[in-house]
Design a protein around this motif. Structure first.
Motif, PDB file in Angstrom:
ATOM      1  N   UNK A 173      -1.629 -17.136   5.704  1.00  0.00           N
ATOM      2  CA  UNK A 173      -0.577 -15.823   5.912  1.00  0.00           C
ATOM      3  C   UNK A 173      -1.028 -14.758   4.978  1.00  0.00           C
ATOM      4  N   UNK A 174      -1.156 -13.569   5.453  1.00  0.00           N
ATOM      5  CA  UNK A 174      -1.136 -12.414   4.232  1.00  0.00           C
ATOM      6  C   UNK A 174       0.099 -11.491   4.395  1.00  0.00           C
ATOM      7  N   UNK A 175       0.609 -11.000   3.630  1.00  0.00           N
ATOM      8  CA  UNK A 175       1.628 -10.053   3.623  1.00  0.00           C
ATOM      9  C   UNK A 175       1.275  -8.767   3.155  1.00  0.00           C
ATOM     10  N   UNK A 176       1.060  -7.547   4.130  1.00  0.00           N
ATOM     11  CA  UNK A 176       0.714  -6.319   3.921  1.00  0.00           C
ATOM     12  C   UNK A 176       2.125  -5.530   3.629  1.00  0.00           C
ATOM     13  N   UNK A 177       2.521  -4.609   2.947  1.00  0.00           N
ATOM     14  CA  UNK A 177       3.636  -3.723   2.866  1.00  0.00           C
ATOM     15  C   UNK A 177       3.061  -2.206   2.545  1.00  0.00           C
ATOM     16  N   UNK A 178       3.336  -1.694   3.544  1.00  0.00           N
ATOM     17  CA  UNK A 178       2.832  -0.179   3.737  1.00  0.00           C
ATOM     18  C   UNK A 178       3.862   0.876   3.392  1.00  0.00           C
ATOM     19  N   UNK A 234      -9.075  -2.321   2.602  1.00  0.00           N
ATOM     20  CA  UNK A 234      -8.430  -3.387   1.993  1.00  0.00           C
ATOM     21  C   UNK A 234      -7.588  -4.123   3.306  1.00  0.00           C
ATOM     22  N   UNK A 235      -7.215  -3.191   4.256  1.00  0.00           N
ATOM     23  CA  UNK A 235      -6.422  -3.725   5.274  1.00  0.00           C
ATOM     24  C   UNK A 235      -7.187  -4.758   6.173  1.00  0.00           C
ATOM     25  N   UNK A 236      -8.418  -4.225   6.456  1.00  0.00           N
ATOM     26  CA  UNK A 236      -9.435  -4.970   7.309  1.00  0.00           C
ATOM     27  C   UNK A 236      -9.802  -6.385   6.769  1.00  0.00           C
ATOM     28  N   UNK A 248      -2.338  -2.045  11.608  1.00  0.00           N
ATOM     29  CA  UNK A 248      -2.115  -3.291  10.867  1.00  0.00           C
ATOM     30  C   UNK A 248      -1.766  -4.658  11.353  1.00  0.00           C
ATOM     31  N   UNK A 249      -1.678  -4.667  12.693  1.00  0.00           N
ATOM     32  CA  UNK A 249      -1.430  -5.715  13.367  1.00  0.00           C
ATOM     33  C   UNK A 249       0.267  -6.252  13.261  1.00  0.00           C
ATOM     34  N   UNK A 250       0.981  -5.233  13.196  1.00  0.00           N
ATOM     35  CA  UNK A 250       2.422  -5.778  12.578  1.00  0.00           C
ATOM     36  C   UNK A 250       3.307  -5.843  13.773  1.00  0.00           C
ATOM     37  N   UNK A 251       3.795  -6.995  13.803  1.00  0.00           N
ATOM     38  CA  UNK A 251       4.809  -7.569  15.162  1.00  0.00           C
ATOM     39  C   UNK A 251       5.980  -6.498  14.963  1.00  0.00           C
ATOM     40  N   UNK A 252       6.709  -6.318  16.132  1.00  0.00           N
ATOM     41  CA  UNK A 252       7.639  -5.333  16.139  1.00  0.00           C
ATOM     42  C   UNK A 252       8.730  -5.800  15.289  1.00  0.00           C
ATOM     43  N   UNK A 253       9.213  -6.894  15.193  1.00  0.00           N
ATOM     44  CA  UNK A 253      10.481  -7.532  14.112  1.00  0.00           C
ATOM     45  C   UNK A 253      10.204  -7.221  12.975  1.00  0.00           C
ATOM     46  N   UNK A 256       0.830  -1.262  -0.159  1.00  0.00           N
ATOM     47  CA  UNK A 256       0.214   0.059  -0.093  1.00  0.00           C
ATOM     48  C   UNK A 256       0.989   1.110   0.029  1.00  0.00           C
ATOM     49  N   UNK A 257       1.045   1.762  -1.200  1.00  0.00           N
ATOM     50  CA  UNK A 257       1.849   2.993  -1.083  1.00  0.00           C
ATOM     51  C   UNK A 257       1.156   4.172  -0.605  1.00  0.00           C
ATOM     52  N   UNK A 258       1.613   5.204  -0.033  1.00  0.00           N
ATOM     53  CA  UNK A 258       1.109   6.437   0.430  1.00  0.00           C
ATOM     54  C   UNK A 258       0.019   6.041   1.587  1.00  0.00           C
ATOM     55  N   UNK A 259       0.528   5.163   2.668  1.00  0.00           N
ATOM     56  CA  UNK A 259      -0.381   4.811   3.605  1.00  0.00           C
ATOM     57  C   UNK A 259      -0.816   5.902   4.551  1.00  0.00           C
ATOM     58  N   UNK A 260      -0.198   7.123   4.233  1.00  0.00           N
ATOM     59  CA  UNK A 260      -0.555   8.137   5.124  1.00  0.00           C
ATOM     60  C   UNK A 260      -1.771   8.807   4.869  1.00  0.00           C
ATOM     61  N   UNK A 261      -2.164   8.229   3.532  1.00  0.00           N
ATOM     62  CA  UNK A 261      -3.644   8.915   3.195  1.00  0.00           C
ATOM     63  C   UNK A 261      -4.825   8.096   3.896  1.00  0.00           C
ATOM     64  N   UNK A 262      -4.319   7.480   5.097  1.00  0.00           N
ATOM     65  CA  UNK A 262      -5.573   6.852   5.561  1.00  0.00           C
ATOM     66  C   UNK A 262      -6.520   7.835   6.320  1.00  0.00           C
TER      67      UNK A 262
END
Length: 124
Positions: free
Chosen positions: A32-37, A18-20, A52-57, A1-7
């Protein structure tokens, strides 16, 4: 997802959907789903990562120290209560600053808030 700041923009609801839906698919299917923002201008990246429920690592933040060529950032304050005159003054000040730098042999990159603003700024 490019330009994620447009949330927080008009298209934010689409990005959020899309994220939900992607996260819901992962929960229900077990796949598994891979989201790149991506965003060049996201000061609250940790909040977006939590949404987006991203783990710290799996959270990667690249600050200016990763740039091969350092950037200078300049902020200019303009106090103009009239929105139309404010935009005109912003464009004028920005144009003068850019032209001064370019004439001095420097490269310049100007960031604006939207694709529409990019077009308007380029035409000004």
């Amino acid at each position: 997802i490019d330009e994620i700041h447009l949330l927080n923009d008009d298209r934010g609801a689409i990005i959020e959907t899309v994220v939900a839906r992607s996260l819901r698919y992962q929960e229900t299917s077990g796949q598994p789903v891979r989201l790149v923002a991506l965003s060049a201008t996201l000061p609250n990246y940790q909040d977006v990562a939590a949404f987006m429920r991203v783990d710290g690592e799996n959270l990667f933040y690249f600050d200016s120290s990763y740039r091969p060529i350092p950037l200078d950032t300049t902020f200019v304050g303009i106090t103009e209560p009239n929105p139309m005159r404010l935009m005109a003054k912003l464009n004028e000040v920005c144009y003068d600053f850019v032209m001064e730098k370019v004439k001095g042999g420097h490269q310049v990159m100007v960031f604006v808030h939207s694709r529409g603003d990019t077009y308007k700024t380029a035409c000004t």
